[in-house]
Design an enzyme around this catalytic site. Structure first.
Site, PDB file in Angstrom:
ATOM      1  N   CYS A   1      36.133  63.516  27.580  1.00 20.00           N
ATOM      2  CA  CYS A   1      37.060  63.890  28.654  1.00 20.00           C
ATOM      3  C   CYS A   1      36.287  64.492  29.823  1.00 20.00           C
ATOM      4  O   CYS A   1      35.971  65.691  29.816  1.00 20.00           O
ATOM      5  CB  CYS A   1      38.091  64.870  28.124  1.00 20.00           C
ATOM      6  SG  CYS A   1      39.222  65.426  29.405  1.00 20.00           S
TER       7      CYS A   1
ATOM      8  N   CYS B   1      38.011  67.337  31.588  1.00 13.29           N
ATOM      9  CA  CYS B   1      38.037  68.611  30.843  1.00 13.29           C
ATOM     10  C   CYS B   1      36.672  69.298  30.895  1.00 13.29           C
ATOM     11  O   CYS B   1      36.583  70.508  31.073  1.00 13.29           O
ATOM     12  CB  CYS B   1      38.368  68.387  29.370  1.00 13.29           C
ATOM     13  SG  CYS B   1      39.733  67.291  29.049  1.00 13.29           S
ATOM     14  N   ASP B   2      35.608  68.534  30.698  1.00 17.02           N
ATOM     15  CA  ASP B   2      34.280  69.128  30.479  1.00 17.02           C
ATOM     16  C   ASP B   2      33.300  68.936  31.638  1.00 17.02           C
ATOM     17  O   ASP B   2      32.211  69.527  31.634  1.00 17.02           O
ATOM     18  CB  ASP B   2      33.642  68.509  29.212  1.00 17.02           C
ATOM     19  CG  ASP B   2      34.506  68.749  27.987  1.00 17.02           C
ATOM     20  OD1 ASP B   2      35.178  69.789  27.940  1.00 17.02           O
ATOM     21  OD2 ASP B   2      34.515  67.889  27.089  1.00 17.02           O
TER      22      ASP B   2
END
Ligand code: NAP
Length: 304
Positions: free
Chosen positions: A130, A133-134
């Site tokens: 992701c 997300c990261d």
């Protein structure tokens, strides 16, 4: 006893909930993580009518607020088994057991793994599924993205605002993503921000306690090279989340077979969105499936 239990609160599940609640049905939505499904990890949604541009998390939040403001009951529990044999369906979660007259399966799909050495060991230590997300963890770092579909191209676009350099590794020499995204990625390549590594496959993720590089095989020349990177973002598609269902018919790729009204082979069990054997897996089609299924569920409830 619920009229319908909906498993999954992605766009398909939430649309089905919206329609059924408005039709006065007694429904429950079960969600194992956060509402929105894959929308939550989509940076830019530019093909959902009515919004020339919206980030997936905002769209997910709007849909969730819409159903909860109507009074839809949503419980954050993981379904561990379903008994679908009888007219009354029994759904067991990690916390409770529920009964319902109909079930709508909208469990979506999970990230596909590369299945190479080092991948599992270094997941969350540089290996990520992701980018939105990261990605922020890799500001001004060197990263690699694997894949050739829309997800990988979108990940590259997102990471181009964060990372110093991106290697895009794809197993063929043509991307399958949309032309508009390919054009944007090609611009970034010309600016030197992205390097394409084509006809190539990641065969190992390197590093002890964090990713330090990847070993990449060139499929044309059969030679390997090591590319030093701080993170590897894997975006090679998804597999349907069907492990908890027995007795359903699946297609060869493991997706649940449905007819055009979203009936499965089991009476009272309906399915739509990415987990079903649909031709197109988009937010708008997932929503359409949810709406179509709600009609079929209503008709079923009237007759039974
Ligand atoms: P996808 O379209 O299935 O693409 C997966 C990519 O990964 C393909 O390029 C495939 O290569 C490659 N791949 C598959 N297995 C691999 C392996 N083991 N090793 C290396 N490469 C591998 O998946 P996606 O990009 O996640 O997209 C899924 C669906 O969501 C698509 O319908 C897509 O259009 C949609 N989506 C839409 C948007 C948007 O419209 N904004 C954003 C994201 C996703 P090959 O090409 O050689 O098969």
């Amino acid at each position: 006893m619920y009229d319908c239990i909906i498993i999954g609160s992605g766009p398909s599940g939430m649309t089905c909930a919206l329609y059924l609640k408005r039709a006065g049905k007694n429904i429950l939505v079960l969600e194992k993580s956060m509402p929105g499904g894959q929308m939550v990890i989509t940076t830019n949604v530019e093909n959902y009518p009515g919004f020339s541009h919206i980030d997936g998390a905002s769209l997910a939040t709007s849909m969730f607020q819409q159903i909860t403001s109507l009074g839809v009951e949503v419980r954050f529990e993981e379904v561990i088994s379903c008994d679908l044999k009888n007219n009354i369906k029994v759904i067991k979660t990690d916390k409770n057991q529920y009964e319902c007259k109909t079930l709508y399966i909208a469990t979506g799909a999970s990230s596909r793994l590369l299945n190479v050495d080092g991948e599992k060991r270094l997941t969350s230590k540089g290996v990520s599924y992701c980018a939105t997300c990261d990605g922020a963890l890799y500001k001004d770092k060197i990263v690699a993205v694997v894949g050739g579909g829309n997800s990988s191209l979108e990940d590259c676009l997102y990471l181009s605002n964060v990372a110093k350099k991106i290697y895009l590794i794809h197993r063929r020499d043509e991307f399958r993503g949309d032309k508009v995204l390919i054009d944007r990625i090609t611009d970034l390549k010309e600016q030197g921000k992205i390097e394409f590594v084509l006809n190539s496959q990641v065969v190992e993720v390197l590093g002890d306690d964090k990713v330090t590089g990847i070993k990449v095989l060139n499929k044309i020349f059969s030679n390997t090279q090591i590319i030093e990177v701080d993170a590897l973002f894997v975006a090679i598609g998804r597999t349907p989340d069907t492990a908890i269902f027995e007795g359903l018919e699946f297609d060869d790729a493991g997706y649940i077979k449905v007819d055009s009204n979203k009936n499965t082979n089991i009476k009272g069990v309906f399915c739509g969105g990415d987990v079903s054997n649909t031709h197109l897996r988009q937010i708008v089609t997932a929503c359409g499936d949810g709406a179509t299924a709600s009609l079929s569920i209503n008709e079923y409830l009237t007759k039974h």
